[in-house]
Scaffold this motif. Structure first.
Motif, PDB file in Angstrom:
ATOM      1  N   PRO A   1       3.859  -1.131   9.208  1.00  0.00           N
ATOM      2  CA  PRO A   1       4.090   0.146   8.516  1.00  0.00           C
ATOM      3  C   PRO A   1       5.326   0.068   7.619  1.00  0.00           C
ATOM      4  O   PRO A   1       6.358  -0.463   8.020  1.00  0.00           O
ATOM      5  CB  PRO A   1       4.315   1.125   9.677  1.00  0.00           C
ATOM      6  CG  PRO A   1       3.659   0.486  10.854  1.00  0.00           C
ATOM      7  CD  PRO A   1       3.850  -0.994  10.671  1.00  0.00           C
ATOM      8  N   GLY A   2       5.178   0.555   6.414  1.00  0.00           N
ATOM      9  CA  GLY A   2       6.298   0.529   5.483  1.00  0.00           C
ATOM     10  C   GLY A   2       6.216  -0.566   4.448  1.00  0.00           C
ATOM     11  O   GLY A   2       6.888  -0.507   3.418  1.00  0.00           O
ATOM     12  N   ASN A   3       5.372  -1.582   4.673  1.00  0.00           N
ATOM     13  CA  ASN A   3       5.191  -2.647   3.690  1.00  0.00           C
ATOM     14  C   ASN A   3       4.155  -2.183   2.674  1.00  0.00           C
ATOM     15  O   ASN A   3       2.957  -2.404   2.833  1.00  0.00           O
ATOM     16  CB  ASN A   3       4.742  -3.941   4.379  1.00  0.00           C
ATOM     17  CG  ASN A   3       4.704  -5.127   3.419  1.00  0.00           C
ATOM     18  OD1 ASN A   3       4.772  -4.968   2.205  1.00  0.00           O
ATOM     19  ND2 ASN A   3       4.595  -6.321   3.963  1.00  0.00           N
ATOM     20  N   GLU A   4       4.620  -1.510   1.637  1.00  0.00           N
ATOM     21  CA  GLU A   4       3.733  -0.871   0.675  1.00  0.00           C
ATOM     22  C   GLU A   4       2.873  -1.871  -0.104  1.00  0.00           C
ATOM     23  O   GLU A   4       1.824  -1.510  -0.644  1.00  0.00           O
ATOM     24  CB  GLU A   4       4.549  -0.013  -0.304  1.00  0.00           C
ATOM     25  CG  GLU A   4       5.314   1.123   0.374  1.00  0.00           C
ATOM     26  CD  GLU A   4       4.398   2.065   1.142  1.00  0.00           C
ATOM     27  OE1 GLU A   4       3.320   2.419   0.607  1.00  0.00           O
ATOM     28  OE2 GLU A   4       4.755   2.433   2.288  1.00  0.00           O
TER      29      GLU A   4
ATOM     30  N   SER B   1      -1.208  -1.777  -1.819  1.00  0.00           N
ATOM     31  CA  SER B   1      -0.977  -1.595  -3.259  1.00  0.00           C
ATOM     32  C   SER B   1      -2.271  -1.339  -4.021  1.00  0.00           C
ATOM     33  O   SER B   1      -2.252  -0.717  -5.086  1.00  0.00           O
ATOM     34  CB  SER B   1      -0.258  -2.824  -3.840  1.00  0.00           C
ATOM     35  OG  SER B   1      -1.019  -4.006  -3.618  1.00  0.00           O
ATOM     36  N   THR B   2      -3.400  -1.820  -3.518  1.00  0.00           N
ATOM     37  CA  THR B   2      -4.672  -1.614  -4.221  1.00  0.00           C
ATOM     38  C   THR B   2      -5.401  -0.350  -3.762  1.00  0.00           C
ATOM     39  O   THR B   2      -6.396   0.039  -4.367  1.00  0.00           O
ATOM     40  CB  THR B   2      -5.621  -2.808  -4.001  1.00  0.00           C
ATOM     41  OG1 THR B   2      -5.908  -2.926  -2.601  1.00  0.00           O
ATOM     42  CG2 THR B   2      -5.003  -4.096  -4.501  1.00  0.00           C
ATOM     43  N   ALA B   3      -4.908   0.294  -2.696  1.00  0.00           N
ATOM     44  CA  ALA B   3      -5.647   1.404  -2.092  1.00  0.00           C
ATOM     45  C   ALA B   3      -5.795   2.600  -3.028  1.00  0.00           C
ATOM     46  O   ALA B   3      -6.871   3.211  -3.105  1.00  0.00           O
ATOM     47  CB  ALA B   3      -4.969   1.835  -0.794  1.00  0.00           C
ATOM     48  N   LYS B   4      -4.732   2.977  -3.741  1.00  0.00           N
ATOM     49  CA  LYS B   4      -4.754   4.183  -4.569  1.00  0.00           C
ATOM     50  C   LYS B   4      -5.865   4.132  -5.609  1.00  0.00           C
ATOM     51  O   LYS B   4      -6.597   5.114  -5.814  1.00  0.00           O
ATOM     52  CB  LYS B   4      -3.400   4.379  -5.254  1.00  0.00           C
ATOM     53  CG  LYS B   4      -3.314   5.668  -6.057  1.00  0.00           C
ATOM     54  CD  LYS B   4      -1.918   5.875  -6.643  1.00  0.00           C
ATOM     55  CE  LYS B   4      -1.842   7.181  -7.419  1.00  0.00           C
ATOM     56  NZ  LYS B   4      -0.478   7.404  -7.998  1.00  0.00           N
TER      57      LYS B   4
END
Length: 297
Positions: A259-262, A266-269
């Motif tokens: 959790p927290g490792n964005e 990164s491809t989810a949005k």
């Protein structure tokens, strides 16, 4: 010197020896071994010999291409036009090498369904996996086998602006691909998989109203080096969906572990909306559009 790097593993550390050699050390569910490293270095040499710039291993202080180290108590905070020339490479390691990110392993997504929290998205993923098993696997005999890059996304492609565009706005300037990076997912598979992977990732970064056109542009460039047969062509839209599912589901799973490792999501949005768009598209109409783009001047 050890620097923490964001990535897919539980802990990916870039290590630089006193001699200047660099290698990655990661503790993750994607494991590497000596054979994998040797095969990757051989492939990199093969690609460079054919005029495609890529990273070049540097000997460490012991005169070795790499070394395996163990660290304890580490801080754990967190287009395709240039593909053709490296096709045809072979190495014994790749003959039987499969790993989680191989498209042939798409059905293993079932092990990670719990990571997808949106019920509607999960139903799409399940439908894609079922379709892969039903429609793609029986077509393997019609696919052309070969060693593929396996992760030809926008972060692994280096481009250079074509000269003479000073009067062109930045967002309209043309760039050429000049180098390909990150060969960690190389495997012997099917050439059409590389096409689908490339389409999936470059579509994510494209303007929304042009996302479904990306396949036509990539295939037009790819055709300069290799022709694909009808079985391969018909399979591409579904294979694009498979790769999107892998990226999104494995990203969600990895994020639940870190959790927290964005970087991991990164491809989810943009990725989930693109998957929905692809899955709801009429594949026949999409393929006809791509065919027209390929045949256009």
């Amino acid at each position: 010197m050890v620097n923490n790097c964001e990535g897919w593993g539980n802990n990916e550390d870039e290590t630089r020896s006193n001699g200047g050699g660099r290698y990655d050390k990661g503790e993750s569910w994607e494991n590497k071994d000596d054979d994998s490293s040797n095969a990757s270095y051989a492939l990199l040499a093969h690609v460079r010999e054919r005029g495609i710039p890529t990273q070049e291993p540097v000997l460490n202080k012991d005169g070795q291409l790499y070394s395996l180290e163990t660290f304890t108590n580490c801080d754990k905070e967190g287009s395709s036009k240039q593909c053709g020339p490296y096709l045809g490479f072979s190495h014994r390691f790749f003959e039987n090498y499969e790993f989680l990110w191989s498209l042939t392993e798409t059905t293993r997504l079932r092990e990670f369904y719990s990571a997808v929290k949106n019920d509607n998205d999960l139903e799409i993923v399940k439908s894609v996996v079922d379709a892969f098993e039903r429609d793609i696997v029986p077509r393997y005999t019609g696919f052309t086998p070969g060693v593929i890059h396996g992760d030809l996304n926008e972060q692994n492609i280096i481009v250079s602006e074509v000269p003479g565009q000073r009067k062109v706005t930045c967002d309209q300037r043309v760039h050429d691909v000049i180098a390909i990076l990150d060969w960690a997912h190389v495997t012997k598979s099917y050439f059409v998989f590389d096409i689908a992977i490339n389409i999936a990732y470059l579509s994510i970064e494209c303007e929304e109203n042009k996302q479904l056109d990306v396949g036509g542009h990539i295939l037009k460039g790819y055709a300069n080096y290799r022709k694909i047969n009808d079985v391969e062509f018909q399979s591409i839209p579904l294979l694009v969906c498979c790769r999107l599912c892998q990226s999104l589901v494995y990203g969600a799973h990895a994020y639940s572990q870190q959790p927290g490792n964005e970087y991991l999501i990164s491809t989810a949005k943009k990725g989930w909306p693109l998957l929905r768009k692809y899955w709801n598209a009429d594949f026949t109409n999409l393929l006809n559009k791509w065919k027209s783009m390929i045949e256009s001047d």
